[in-house]
Design an enzyme around this catalytic site. Structure first.
Site, PDB file in Angstrom:
ATOM      1  N   HIS A  95      41.875  68.842  29.120  1.00  0.00           N
ATOM      2  CA  HIS A  95      42.353  68.467  27.787  1.00  0.00           C
ATOM      3  C   HIS A  95      41.879  67.047  27.517  1.00  0.00           C
ATOM      4  O   HIS A  95      42.203  66.116  28.263  1.00  0.00           O
ATOM      5  CB  HIS A  95      43.881  68.557  27.708  1.00  0.00           C
ATOM      6  N   TYR A 128      51.341  65.150  29.880  1.00  0.00           N
ATOM      7  CA  TYR A 128      52.176  64.317  30.709  1.00  0.00           C
ATOM      8  C   TYR A 128      53.491  65.034  30.978  1.00  0.00           C
ATOM      9  O   TYR A 128      53.662  66.181  30.552  1.00  0.00           O
ATOM     10  CB  TYR A 128      52.461  62.964  30.013  1.00  0.00           C
ATOM     11  N   TYR A 142      57.240  76.290  29.072  1.00  0.00           N
ATOM     12  CA  TYR A 142      57.145  77.299  28.009  1.00  0.00           C
ATOM     13  C   TYR A 142      56.029  78.236  28.434  1.00  0.00           C
ATOM     14  O   TYR A 142      55.123  77.823  29.169  1.00  0.00           O
ATOM     15  CB  TYR A 142      56.799  76.644  26.665  1.00  0.00           C
ATOM     16  N   GLU A 201      51.190  67.894  36.084  1.00  0.00           N
ATOM     17  CA  GLU A 201      51.298  67.043  34.890  1.00  0.00           C
ATOM     18  C   GLU A 201      51.589  65.629  35.376  1.00  0.00           C
ATOM     19  O   GLU A 201      52.659  65.363  35.918  1.00  0.00           O
ATOM     20  CB  GLU A 201      52.443  67.519  33.991  1.00  0.00           C
TER      21      GLU A 201
END
Ligand SMILES: *[C@@H]1O[C@H](CO)[C@@H](O)[C@H](O)[C@H]1NC(C)=O
Ligand SMILES: *[C@@H]1O[C@H](CO)[C@@H](O)[C@H](O)[C@H]1NC(C)=O
Length: 624
Positions: free
Chosen positions: A389, A514, A564, A587
């Site tokens: 990302h 994060y 999620y 993360e």
């Protein structure tokens, strides 16, 4: 007594001897009468002797009795004397006790007397003082009476002047306040102007830096230089909001990103971080209020945060780093050209330790450069990547730090680095990364053009349960999954590379930011793989190692359950399709204070966490 008895027995023996002689000599010249007389005498004699013996025995008994009697008497006497002694002792003790009691009583009495006397004296004194005080008070009252009139007059005068002074003070204060407000307003204006000028200067500096970096060396740099310098998107007035949510609110909130009024930076079951541009703030604020959702402003000035995140290198630093043979510093977030140049430098400088492998090219033709840090031949292999990302800059920087440590400082880590083959891709989305530097700091996807909106979310493009929950079908969505699984060259290059080394690869570790999580499959839904206990155990070890390194804590669990559902992620594919035992998504920091605009001063400490996590995983992989 023994002597007596001896004598008696000797006499009996002698008479018996005489009788025996007489008996034996019946032939003796003695007549029968003589013999009879002799015998009689003899018997008398015996009788006497026996009587004597009885007397003796009687005396003996008497003597014994007497002795016994005396013994009893003596012990009685002893007992009597002892008892007398005890009595005396007791009496003496009694007397002593009496004395003691008497003395105590006397002492007490004397004390009571003393304190009575003291009390008396005190009372007398107090009375004296009271009387004197009364006298003084009376005198005082008299004097006061005399001065009362004078004082009243003086007070009236004083009140008058005080009132006058207060009035003028109030007027003066009023004037002062007005002047201060005016000054403050002017000061604010000046500050705003200064900030604007600073921002413009920073932007100019940034642009100059890119141009300067592009002036030098590699082919990649030259390609960058040729590319049109894109207009940098400004985040003037944008803010990061933290919204407190509960389960039911999620559907409403997801809409804000799809509608393009806010960007979802982070979400879990209780917290959503939204970045909202200034023009959308009234709308989003109303939307939240309508849904009774409270929020706090975490980053009030996004553009300022962006400018502060990555301070420019000074000319001295630039020159110094140039002399090292590469430009990486771990003090700044560097451009793709710096990172790739440095990877080549490592391979050239330490050919026995590492090599670079270009496993494919991005949409815009940038190399996907893997550094292979070699273990002993036949070692199990590990995959590590960062930056899939684009805006998650800390991941590429931290992974780079780890590489540098393992190559430049290999001896310090050889205990575990020798036992694994490490394949590290620090920039998995180089186009997006470059665009997040030069075009839009908040860019997430790759740089595929067309379809109304640019870019595909590479971490929704992997081919396991592709197109399921948490992945979007629309090109304008931030989580757009692409037209097909592995439609993108970046993901498909990873796919080919991993599948070709399937036999030796044992783990897949992908760094994101994060939130500080160690996540394992599945991401596509709230299930876990059959060996989830192994994943939980190893994940916990990694989290512990990271905490030991930096003190920051990481939450461990399966990703869909903890955050999620999101399908098409790389870790799901590595576990579910490629069959790698240990697949993790980590993360990195932070938990929302800076979010993606994490200041570059965090790189070293975050890099050490990454090193600790990889070391822990390598030790597990070496045991498989
Ligand atoms: C580029 O290279 C030149 C010499 O080749 C050097 O003087 C200059 O400082 C370098 N600039 C940067 C930004 O590295
Ligand atoms: C969600 O994230 C916030 C910020 O990191 C954290 O404080 C909170 O505990 C998290 N909630 C859950 C349910 O994990």
């Amino acid at each position: 007594m023994a002597a007596g008895r001896g004598w008696l027995s000797r006499a009996l023996v002698r008479s018996a001897l005489v009788l025996a002689v007489l008996g034996a000599c019946s032939c003796s010249p003695w007549g029968q009468d003589d013999v009879d007389r002799l015998r009689e005498w003899q018997e008398r004699q015996d009788e006497r002797l026996r009587a004597q013996q009885r007397g003796l025995e009687e005396r003996q008994r008497l003597h014994d009795d007497l002795m016994l009697e005396r013994h009893f008497l003596q012990s009685d006497l002893q007992l009597h004397r002892e008892r007398q002694q005890d009595d005396h002792q007791w009496q003496r003790d009694e007397r002593l006790n009496d004395h003691q009691r008497l003395r105590d009583d006397l002492l007490q009495e004397r004390q009571v007397e003393q304190s009575d006397r003291q009390l008396h004296r005190q009372t007398l004194q107090d009375q004296g003082i009271d009387e004197r005080q009364q006298l003084r008070d009376e005198l005082e009252r008299d004097r006061e009476g005399e001065t009362e009139d004078l004082r009243r007059q003086r007070e009236q005068l004083r009140d008058q002047t005080r009132r006058d002074r207060e009035r003028t003070d109030r007027e003066r204060e009023h004037e002062q306040n007005r002047r201060e407000r005016e000054q403050h307003r002017r000061q604010q204006e000046r500050e705003r102007e200064q900030q604007r000028v600073e921002r413009e200067r920073d932007l100019r500096l940034q642009r100059r830096r890119w141009r300067r970096a592009a002036d030098n060396a590699t082919a990649e740099d030259k390609a960058e230089a040729k590319a049109e310098a894109p207009a940098v998107k400004s985040y003037e007035g944008a803010q990061l909001w933290r919204v407190q949510v509960s389960e039911g609110d999620v559907a409403n909130l997801q809409r804000v990103e799809d509608d393009g009024v806010a960007q979802i930076w982070y979400s879990n079951a209780t917290v959503w971080d939204l970045m909202v541009n200034s023009e959308n703030q009234p709308h989003v604020s109303k939307l939240l209020a309508d849904n009774k959702l409270a929020y706090t402003v975490v980053i009030p000035d996004m553009q300022r945060a962006i400018l502060d995140e990555n301070p420019a290198l000074s000319d001295d630093e630039l020159e110094l780093t140039g002399r090292k043979g590469h430009r990486m510093t771990w003090q700044h977030y560097h451009r793709a050209a710096d990172m790739h140049g440095w990877l080549d430098y490592l391979a050239k400088t330490y050919p026995s330790v590492c090599e670079t492998l270009v496993i494919g090219n991005s949409v815009e033709g940038r190399p996907l450069k893997v550094l292979h840090i070699k273990g002993k031949p036949g070692s199990p292999a590990m995959w590590v990547d960062g930056g899939i990302h684009a805006r998650e800059w800390i991941t590429s920087a931290s992974v780079s730090y780890m590489i540098n440590e393992l190559v430049e400082n290999r001896d310090a880590h050889s205990a575990w680095v020798d036992a694994v083959d490490l394949y590290v891709l620090p920039l998995a989305n180089p186009d997006g990364y470059e665009f997040s530097h030069a075009g839009d700091r908040m860019w997430r996807k790759n740089r595929r053009r067309g379809g109304g909106c640019d870019g595909i979310d590479l971490n929704r493009n992997f081919g396991y349960k592709w197109g399921g929950k948490g992945a979007g079908p629309q090109p304008c969505q931030e989580i757009y999954r692409g037209s097909a699984p592995f439609s993108e060259p970046e993901t498909s290059a990873i796919q080919s590379f991993v599948l070709a080394r399937k036999a030796s690869l044992k783990s897949y570790l992908s760094f994101h930011s994060y939130g500080q999580y160690v996540l394992y499959p599945w991401g596509y839904d709230r299930f876990v793989p059959p060996d989830h206990q192994d994943l939980q155990r190893v994940g916990t070890k990694m989290a512990n190692a990271m905490r030991a390194s930096s003190g920051l804590s990481y939450t461990v669990g399966s990703s869909a359950a903890l955050l999620y559902p999101a399908s098409g992620g790389s870790d799901d594919w590595a576990k579910g399709q490629a069959g790698l035992k240990y697949a993790f998504t980590v993360e990195l920091r932070d938990t929302g204070r800076h979010g993606f605009v994490l200041p570059s001063s965090h790189i070293l400490s975050s890099g050490k966490e990454v090193l600790a996590a990889v070391r822990t995983l390598a030790q597990e992989v070496a045991q498989l």
